[in-house]
Enzyme design. Sequence first.
Site, PDB file in Angstrom:
ATOM      1  N   ARG A 151       0.825  -1.217   0.000  1.00 45.66           N
ATOM      2  CA  ARG A 151       0.000   0.000   0.000  1.00 45.66           C
ATOM      3  C   ARG A 151       0.856   1.262   0.000  1.00 45.66           C
ATOM      4  NH1 ARG A 151      -3.601  -3.476   3.212  1.00 45.66           N
ATOM      5  NH2 ARG A 151      -1.774  -3.623   4.531  1.00 45.66           N
ATOM      6  N   ILE A 152       1.792   1.349   0.956  1.00 44.28           N
ATOM      7  CA  ILE A 152       2.579   2.588   1.075  1.00 44.28           C
ATOM      8  C   ILE A 152       3.572   2.700  -0.085  1.00 44.28           C
ATOM      9  CG2 ILE A 152       4.212   3.865   2.540  1.00 44.28           C
ATOM     10  CD1 ILE A 152       2.743   2.476   4.963  1.00 44.28           C
ATOM     11  N   ASP A 171       9.420  -6.618  -4.918  1.00 44.81           N
ATOM     12  CA  ASP A 171       8.497  -7.189  -3.929  1.00 44.81           C
ATOM     13  C   ASP A 171       8.278  -8.622  -4.396  1.00 44.81           C
ATOM     14  OD1 ASP A 171       5.774  -5.899  -2.106  1.00 44.81           O
ATOM     15  OD2 ASP A 171       5.877  -8.003  -2.709  1.00 44.81           O
ATOM     16  N   THR A 203       8.516  -2.571   3.651  1.00 44.81           N
ATOM     17  CA  THR A 203       8.101  -3.942   3.955  1.00 44.81           C
ATOM     18  C   THR A 203       7.669  -3.996   5.419  1.00 44.81           C
ATOM     19  OG1 THR A 203      10.208  -4.695   4.851  1.00 44.81           O
ATOM     20  CG2 THR A 203       9.981  -4.749   2.457  1.00 44.81           C
ATOM     21  N   ALA A 231       9.500   2.673   7.413  1.00 39.68           N
ATOM     22  CA  ALA A 231       8.702   1.465   7.660  1.00 39.68           C
ATOM     23  C   ALA A 231       8.955   0.961   9.078  1.00 39.68           C
ATOM     24  CB  ALA A 231       9.027   0.405   6.630  1.00 39.68           C
ATOM     25  N   ARG A 232      10.050   0.254   9.291  1.00 36.99           N
ATOM     26  CA  ARG A 232      10.325  -0.258  10.628  1.00 36.99           C
ATOM     27  C   ARG A 232      11.817  -0.329  10.879  1.00 36.99           C
ATOM     28  NH1 ARG A 232       6.417   0.735  12.055  1.00 36.99           N
ATOM     29  NH2 ARG A 232       4.848  -0.484  13.114  1.00 36.99           N
ATOM     30  N   ASP A 256      12.796   7.476   9.887  1.00 37.95           N
ATOM     31  CA  ASP A 256      11.632   7.741  10.731  1.00 37.95           C
ATOM     32  C   ASP A 256      11.610   6.758  11.893  1.00 37.95           C
ATOM     33  OD1 ASP A 256       9.008   8.972  11.232  1.00 37.95           O
ATOM     34  OD2 ASP A 256       8.183   7.014  10.700  1.00 37.95           O
ATOM     35  N   GLU A 261      13.454   1.919  19.931  1.00 42.41           N
ATOM     36  CA  GLU A 261      12.739   3.194  20.119  1.00 42.41           C
ATOM     37  C   GLU A 261      12.287   3.299  21.567  1.00 42.41           C
ATOM     38  OE1 GLU A 261       9.665   3.602  17.153  1.00 42.41           O
ATOM     39  OE2 GLU A 261      11.076   3.277  15.516  1.00 42.41           O
ATOM     40  N   HIS A 279       9.623   8.587  14.675  1.00 37.68           N
ATOM     41  CA  HIS A 279       8.515   7.705  14.243  1.00 37.68           C
ATOM     42  C   HIS A 279       7.214   8.501  14.044  1.00 37.68           C
ATOM     43  CE1 HIS A 279       6.985   3.272  14.507  1.00 37.68           C
ATOM     44  NE2 HIS A 279       6.271   3.967  13.637  1.00 37.68           N
ATOM     45  N   ALA A 282       2.870   8.064  10.714  1.00 36.09           N
ATOM     46  CA  ALA A 282       1.398   8.030  10.753  1.00 36.09           C
ATOM     47  C   ALA A 282       0.845   9.151  11.607  1.00 36.09           C
ATOM     48  CB  ALA A 282       0.950   6.681  11.306  1.00 36.09           C
TER      49      ALA A 282
HETATM   50  N1  LIG Z   1       6.501   4.837  10.073  1.00 37.69           N
HETATM   51  C1  LIG Z   1       5.240   4.679  10.327  1.00 37.69           C
HETATM   52  O1  LIG Z   1       4.656   5.401  11.112  1.00 37.69           O
HETATM   53  C2  LIG Z   1       4.511   3.604   9.636  1.00 37.69           C
HETATM   54  C3  LIG Z   1       5.151   2.463   9.264  1.00 37.69           C
HETATM   55  N2  LIG Z   1       4.480   1.467   8.635  1.00 37.69           N
HETATM   56  C4  LIG Z   1       5.243   0.276   8.255  1.00 37.69           C
HETATM   57  O2  LIG Z   1       5.195   0.156   6.855  1.00 37.69           O
HETATM   58  C5  LIG Z   1       5.042  -1.208   6.519  1.00 37.69           C
HETATM   59  C6  LIG Z   1       4.373  -1.337   5.167  1.00 37.69           C
HETATM   60  O3  LIG Z   1       3.039  -0.887   5.252  1.00 37.69           O
HETATM   61  P1  LIG Z   1       1.996  -1.158   4.076  1.00 37.69           P
HETATM   62  O4  LIG Z   1       2.545  -0.710   2.783  1.00 37.69           O
HETATM   63  O5  LIG Z   1       0.696  -0.619   4.533  1.00 37.69           O
HETATM   64  O6  LIG Z   1       1.958  -2.743   4.122  1.00 37.69           O
HETATM   65  P2  LIG Z   1       1.589  -3.736   2.928  1.00 37.69           P
HETATM   66  O7  LIG Z   1       1.345  -5.042   3.569  1.00 37.69           O
HETATM   67  O8  LIG Z   1       0.546  -3.151   2.075  1.00 37.69           O
HETATM   68  O9  LIG Z   1       2.942  -3.816   2.077  1.00 37.69           O
HETATM   69  C7  LIG Z   1       4.080  -4.478   2.491  1.00 37.69           C
HETATM   70  C8  LIG Z   1       4.708  -5.070   1.261  1.00 37.69           C
HETATM   71  O10 LIG Z   1       5.978  -5.607   1.604  1.00 37.69           O
HETATM   72  C9  LIG Z   1       6.169  -6.743   0.799  1.00 37.69           C
HETATM   73  N3  LIG Z   1       7.223  -7.595   1.317  1.00 37.69           N
HETATM   74  C10 LIG Z   1       7.158  -8.547   2.280  1.00 37.69           C
HETATM   75  N4  LIG Z   1       8.342  -9.136   2.429  1.00 37.69           N
HETATM   76  C11 LIG Z   1       9.184  -8.554   1.550  1.00 37.69           C
HETATM   77  C12 LIG Z   1      10.552  -8.735   1.235  1.00 37.69           C
HETATM   78  N5  LIG Z   1      11.300  -9.658   1.848  1.00 37.69           N
HETATM   79  N6  LIG Z   1      11.105  -7.963   0.273  1.00 37.69           N
HETATM   80  C13 LIG Z   1      10.355  -7.044  -0.377  1.00 37.69           C
HETATM   81  N7  LIG Z   1       9.044  -6.826  -0.120  1.00 37.69           N
HETATM   82  C14 LIG Z   1       8.476  -7.570   0.835  1.00 37.69           C
HETATM   83  C15 LIG Z   1       4.814  -7.410   0.803  1.00 37.69           C
HETATM   84  O11 LIG Z   1       4.690  -8.317  -0.271  1.00 37.69           O
HETATM   85  C16 LIG Z   1       3.894  -6.222   0.673  1.00 37.69           C
HETATM   86  O12 LIG Z   1       3.561  -5.969  -0.668  1.00 37.69           O
HETATM   87  C17 LIG Z   1       4.236  -1.767   7.675  1.00 37.69           C
HETATM   88  O13 LIG Z   1       4.491  -3.145   7.848  1.00 37.69           O
HETATM   89  C18 LIG Z   1       4.682  -0.971   8.863  1.00 37.69           C
HETATM   90  O14 LIG Z   1       5.681  -1.650   9.559  1.00 37.69           O
HETATM   91  C19 LIG Z   1       3.169   1.586   8.309  1.00 37.69           C
HETATM   92  C20 LIG Z   1       2.478   2.692   8.655  1.00 37.69           C
HETATM   93  C21 LIG Z   1       3.076   3.785   9.401  1.00 37.69           C
HETATM   94  O1  LIG Z   2       1.092   4.224  15.744  1.00 37.38           O
HETATM   95  C1  LIG Z   2       1.929   4.893  15.160  1.00 37.38           C
HETATM   96  O2  LIG Z   2       2.044   6.107  15.253  1.00 37.38           O
HETATM   97  C2  LIG Z   2       2.909   4.206  14.278  1.00 37.38           C
HETATM   98  C3  LIG Z   2       2.273   3.736  13.028  1.00 37.38           C
HETATM   99  C4  LIG Z   2       3.003   2.595  12.501  1.00 37.38           C
HETATM  100  O3  LIG Z   2       4.184   2.446  12.653  1.00 37.38           O
HETATM  101  C5  LIG Z   2       2.246   1.569  11.786  1.00 37.38           C
HETATM  102  O4  LIG Z   2       1.060   1.779  11.509  1.00 37.38           O
HETATM  103  O5  LIG Z   2       2.833   0.514  11.496  1.00 37.38           O
END
Ligand SMILES: NC(=O)C1=CN([C@@H]2O[C@H](COP(=O)(O)OP(=O)(O)OC[C@H]3O[C@@H](n4cnc5c(N)ncnc54)[C@H](O)[C@@H]3O)[C@@H](O)[C@H]2O)C=CC1
Ligand SMILES: O=C(O)CCC(=O)C(=O)O
Length: 527
Positions: A151-152, A171, A203, A231-232, A256, A261, A279, A282
């Site tokens: 998604r992101i 991916d 990821t 991401a993480r 981020d 943390e 961080h 979001a």
């Molecule tokens: N910094 C923040 O505040 C936020 C961080 N996040 C992080 O961002 C991550 C991604 O979020 P979304 O895009 O919503 O998740 P998503 O599930 O839509 O996308 C994750 C993608 O990573 C891919 N993936 C899995 N293993 C992989 C690998 N070994 N190599 C390459 N790609 C791989 C998956 O196939 C998937 O398409 C979350 O898991 C979360 O940890 C999400 C929201 C806020």
């Molecule tokens: O709760 C938050 O602010 C962090 C969001 C986040 O890292 C996530 O949605 O994976």
Amino acid sequence: MHRVLISDPLSEDGIKPLLEAADTEVIQKPSMEKEELLEEVAKADALIVRSQTQVTKEVLEHGVNLKIVGRAGVGVDNIDLDAATDNGVVVVNAPDGNTISTAEHTMAMLMSMARNIPQAYHSLQQGNWDRKKYVGVELKNKTLGVVGFGRIGRVVTRRAKGHRMNVIAYDPFLTREKAEKAGVEHGTLDEVLALADFITVHTPLIAATHHLINKDAFAKMKNGARILNCARGGIIEEEALYEALQSGKIAGAALDVFEEEPAINNKLLELPQVVSVPHLGASTVEAQENVAVDVSNDVMEVLRGGNAKQPVNIPSIPEEMQDKLTPYITLSEKLGAFLGSIVRGGLNNINVYYSGELTDVDPTPLTRKVVKSVLQLFVGNRVNDVNSYKIAKDKGIEINEQKTTSTKGFTNLLTVELETDEETRSIAGTLLNGLGARVVRLDGYSVDVIPEGHLISIHHKDQPGAIGRVGSLLAEHDVNIATMQVGRTDIGGAAIMILTIDKEVGPECQEHLAHVEDINRVQYLKL
Ligand SMILES: NC(=O)C1=CN([C@@H]2O[C@H](COP(=O)(O)OP(=O)(O)OC[C@H]3O[C@@H](n4cnc5c(N)ncnc54)[C@H](O)[C@@H]3O)[C@@H](O)[C@H]2O)C=CC1
Ligand SMILES: O=C(O)CCC(=O)C(=O)O
């Protein structure tokens, strides 16, 4: 009253549905010490967290009444999913609500890094007018490598293309065809590392992505590449990043998130090439409201006995499927409970067959109900939809699910077969339009039984007087028979009787019944 514990700061507007619900009591206690969290979770039916609260095995085991953990956000790496599953706790997240905010934040970090904005701001704040030191680079015609095209990653891609960047993505689920459709180049991880000027990871943090960007990965990058992690922490190995920045291999990093943390004493923060924030991906009003609303709705739904929309540790049921499957849920549970109550021996296999209308849907949620209701009889009430498959696996019980064309004249037919070390027994049921669930076959005998209330299943020999003797004996024990169904294969051969009775029959009555002439096996059950 359902008690919902919220242990991280959440948007007040977002949790309105919970605060206003008459059947929920909301306890908001952000930043609890561990001991207090354990005490509070022991009293809670639901726990809602963001990324700060560590929902460990210990926390989950203290949550004796816990039915659901809601993650107001995407990443569930702060929740021990295996322990949640073992304890029958469903975990839900809010995967859509913060996509835009995190993607926009990634672009903000990308541009800040490209133009040294935080460093220049800081320098100006200190009274320096240094224009030479903060010369940046353009994004146009540069290549952005996206690792994790979910998604992101996809939203970041669209924004980057708006800046006329070329995008190459990796991916495991991205095919060349999908990449072409999205207007990006498809690459292996090594190709992305080698070709990108900027690399951004999106990821989840899982075993396969832990230190995905390590010393070897940095060695494969272009000299002077720049990297982002919104991401993480842990996807990029921080020690390797530090070395790559120190050596000049990498020109900059925008972070981020961090391996640990709060990242208070992290040595990466001392490097001038690092742009960093605590961080905040979001952290927008919109995202926080979105995720809090989504997770509150799922929590309420589950506490009220419904299905979660965004479960993480059980498969979700698409909305259009829910309408089709819901009517069969009771039938599935009743068939499992009926057969599980009368089968003898140690369970080896649970086989579930679907035919007629049921071949048009993915029936796995129904199989889960069957497995749950069978296992509850063998393992006890700690079995639920979340942990039933895991418990079956741990106990070496195989689950088989099959669609068949044999409808036996019914528009829908669900057959459950239990194989034990002593016998194999089967039951089939259908949903009759307007009349509800019916058992229509037991061990191959045709019957017509409503699967509810007090029932007795009797195997007997088809002989004159057998039925009468059962009736008389039950009368002697003051047990009234409401309905009786008899099925047989041959005249004078083996037969089956299913009686619906008005009250429970005790062990003494069952024992007497078992000794009645021509009666082979008597089993009482309550559905
Ligand atoms: N910094 C923040 O505040 C936020 C961080 N996040 C992080 O961002 C991550 C991604 O979020 P979304 O895009 O919503 O998740 P998503 O599930 O839509 O996308 C994750 C993608 O990573 C891919 N993936 C899995 N293993 C992989 C690998 N070994 N190599 C390459 N790609 C791989 C998956 O196939 C998937 O398409 C979350 O898991 C979360 O940890 C999400 C929201 C806020
Ligand atoms: O709760 C938050 O602010 C962090 C969001 C986040 O890292 C996530 O949605 O994976």
